[in-house]
Enzyme design. Sequence first.
Site, short mmCIF file in Angstrom:
data_model
loop_
_atom_site.label_atom_id
_atom_site.label_comp_id
_atom_site.label_asym_id
_atom_site.label_seq_id
_atom_site.Cartn_x
_atom_site.Cartn_y
_atom_site.Cartn_z
N ASP A 1 -17.16 4.99 13.80
CA ASP A 1 -15.92 4.99 13.02
C ASP A 1 -15.37 3.58 12.91
O ASP A 1 -14.75 3.06 13.84
CB ASP A 1 -14.89 5.94 13.67
N SER B 1 -13.21 1.22 10.10
CA SER B 1 -12.42 1.32 8.87
C SER B 1 -13.03 0.51 7.74
O SER B 1 -13.51 -0.62 7.95
CB SER B 1 -11.00 0.82 9.13
N GLU C 1 0.83 -1.22 0.00
CA GLU C 1 0.00 0.00 0.00
C GLU C 1 0.86 1.27 0.00
O GLU C 1 2.08 1.21 0.22
CB GLU C 1 -0.93 0.00 1.22
N LYS D 1 -5.60 10.55 0.82
CA LYS D 1 -5.74 9.20 1.38
C LYS D 1 -6.98 8.58 0.74
O LYS D 1 -8.08 9.11 0.89
CB LYS D 1 -5.86 9.29 2.90
N ASP E 1 -11.37 -0.97 5.74
CA ASP E 1 -10.51 -2.16 5.58
C ASP E 1 -11.30 -3.43 5.90
O ASP E 1 -11.10 -4.47 5.26
CB ASP E 1 -9.30 -2.10 6.55
N LYS F 1 -3.23 -2.03 15.76
CA LYS F 1 -2.77 -1.28 16.93
C LYS F 1 -3.90 -1.20 17.95
O LYS F 1 -5.07 -1.12 17.57
CB LYS F 1 -2.40 0.13 16.51
N VAL G 1 -5.37 0.02 3.05
CA VAL G 1 -5.51 -1.43 2.89
C VAL G 1 -6.77 -1.73 2.06
O VAL G 1 -6.74 -2.54 1.13
CB VAL G 1 -5.59 -2.13 4.27
N1 PSU Z 1 -2.81 1.13 10.86
C1 PSU Z 1 -1.51 1.30 11.12
N2 PSU Z 1 -0.74 2.03 10.25
C2 PSU Z 1 -1.28 2.61 9.13
C3 PSU Z 1 -2.67 2.37 8.85
C4 PSU Z 1 -3.38 1.64 9.74
O1 PSU Z 1 -1.03 0.79 12.13
O2 PSU Z 1 -0.57 3.30 8.39
C5 PSU Z 1 -3.27 2.94 7.59
C6 PSU Z 1 -3.53 1.81 6.57
O3 PSU Z 1 -3.38 2.33 5.26
C7 PSU Z 1 -4.99 1.48 6.82
C8 PSU Z 1 -5.55 2.86 7.11
O4 PSU Z 1 -5.63 0.87 5.73
O5 PSU Z 1 -4.55 3.49 7.89
C9 PSU Z 1 -6.86 2.80 7.85
O6 PSU Z 1 -7.38 4.09 7.92
P1 PSU Z 1 -8.89 4.31 8.39
O7 PSU Z 1 -8.91 3.96 9.84
O8 PSU Z 1 -9.15 5.77 8.11
O9 PSU Z 1 -9.74 3.40 7.53
MN MN Z 2 -12.44 5.94 9.91
#
Ligand code: PSU
Ligand code: MN
Length: 303
Positions: free
Chosen positions: A139, A141, A25, A87, A143, A160, A107
């Site tokens: 919220d 993700s 990614e 992003k 993903d 994390k 992701v």
């Molecule tokens: N988690 C991490 N490091 C990262 C990300 C997630 O520990 O860099 C990044 C990845 O690209 C993941 C994205 O797909 O953040 C998720 O963002 P969001 O929570 O906005 O969907």
């Molecule tokens: Mn989000």
Amino acid sequence: MKNALVMGQEVEQALSRGIPIVAYETTILSFGLPEPMNREVAELCEKVAREAGCVPATLAILDGQVKIGLTKEEILFFCTRAPHIVKVNLQNFAAALARRQPGALTVAASMKACALAGLRVFATGGIGGVHRGYAQTLDISSDLRALAEFPVVVVSAGAKSILDVGATLEVLETLGVPVIGYRTDRFPLFFTAESPYRLDIVCDSPDEVAALARIHFACGGKGLLVVTPVPADASIPMVELENWIEKALADAAANNVSGKAVTPYLLERLEMLSQGRTLAANRALIENNARLAAAIAQALVNG
Ligand code: PSU
Ligand code: MN
């Protein structure tokens, strides 16, 4: 969609010759890691794939096209903090293409790109998931949604604990996404190999993962999440991490950070609060994930 998808020459050749490919990614480079760490990690990932006999394919949106396999120069561009880089998740994927914005793929968006190109193996650091306090913010993700939709093996060091990891695992179960512990029966928490979250599916070799993935795909299954902990010598004790995480979350709330900005904000705060101690772990775990992904990609091609 055909002309909105463009392959690097090496990736195109690899696809036609059956050489295994590992996808990476770009959100991690543009929004997740500081400079120059992002450049080092990008280079390291490409090197690890090649050493294992695979072709690396770093993914992004550029000039109105989904690019599968960035050049060195293109990767370096995504390692800058150029303010027009967006992003990109599933929601703004088409918008970034239509507006010809340079898009760093999460992701979720990377899995979509893999599915469009026919790639089956993708490596990252950690996945996004259900955020703490989701009952108020909703919220979650994309993903997770992508894991339910695109047939790709995603290799990560878990998630994390800035997230609600228990809730994240519940959603993965609801969505029917197999979570495979690679030589571990615990869901790893990114910077730390310690974890209270148990897993039922454990695989001990790349061949075993590949065999399971093949059956999953044959049964109409979509994404699989393979998790492997940060190497022991780079793991940070959980007690130390938890303090930094609590503080980062409190700062995010105090500053009203919301939406797509939440994950990058928390990651940056963690780096600051740990005075860079998280960086060594980050590098080690990404390299480890890339190596495992390459071995799985080899096993999938050879089986
Ligand atoms: N988690 C991490 N490091 C990262 C990300 C997630 O520990 O860099 C990044 C990845 O690209 C993941 C994205 O797909 O953040 C998720 O963002 P969001 O929570 O906005 O969907
Ligand atoms: Mn989000």
